[in-house]
Design an enzyme around this catalytic site. Sequence first.
Site, PDB file in Angstrom:
ATOM      1  N   GLY A  34       0.803  -1.217   0.000  1.00 64.59           N
ATOM      2  CA  GLY A  34       0.000   0.000   0.000  1.00 64.59           C
ATOM      3  C   GLY A  34       0.833   1.262   0.000  1.00 64.59           C
ATOM      4  CE1 TYR A 147       0.776 -17.153   9.184  1.00 63.07           C
ATOM      5  CE2 TYR A 147       0.871 -18.378  11.244  1.00 63.07           C
ATOM      6  CZ  TYR A 147       1.064 -17.204  10.541  1.00 63.07           C
ATOM      7  OH  TYR A 147       1.546 -16.087  11.179  1.00 63.07           O
TER       8      TYR A 147
END
Length: 253
Positions: A34, A147
């Site tokens: 971002g 994960y």
Amino acid sequence: MPTALITGASAGLGAEFARRLAAEGADLVLVARGAAALRTLAAELRDEQGVDAEILVADLSRETDAVRVAERIAEAGKPIDLLINNAGFGLPLHFADNDIDDEVRHLRVHVEASMRLMHAAIRAMRGRGGRIINVASVAGFISRSTYSACKGWLIGFSRWANAEYGRDGITVTAVCPGFTHTTFHERMGLAPGREGVPAPMWLDAPLVVGEALRDAAKGRALSIPSVRYKIIVALTRVLPSRITAGVARRGRV
């Protein structure tokens, strides 16, 4: 001044690492997807701490972006003294129900990108020394979907690299927090309090980052913040995997 490159720097533990290091006078290279969040954080750190804060917008699930970050690490004229591999995200717990393309992106960010950046950092740091911090998880010590597998790889590789490259003055530390108050769970679509985890099991980001930096400075291959999680990790070495996997299904670490 030393320079630290931090992936996943726009929020959570990445932003906490950035603020702590800036307060100590380190210059920064902030990496995340971002651009707006990176610009805001960089401006804050420049204004409040007077450090240099370079931003590098990159999606580490894309090979071309990961290569760009690795090339920045390799720049001899602007050396990186500390690499913090923090970028990551979680997926729902049931592997078979996840989209396989999401699973592949997950693997690329947690393993492939981390390995690529470590490779660039170790090559650049040989002969002058440096530190690498890999943000793993206590999930790496238990059996739970991809994960755990990704974090387990990161822990194992960090242990090996810390021993192998210590002779070159390079330390590699895997940081293994438990449940930590960040935006990680919210990005997975979980509302606060919906993770199924008792309140005493939660850690604060400043504690995790503080212990991580202290353990890295001591050259430790493993950093497990808080006594309670040290005990949990010790128990995973003696309890059957079916028990630890059952407990792990209660929440996301």
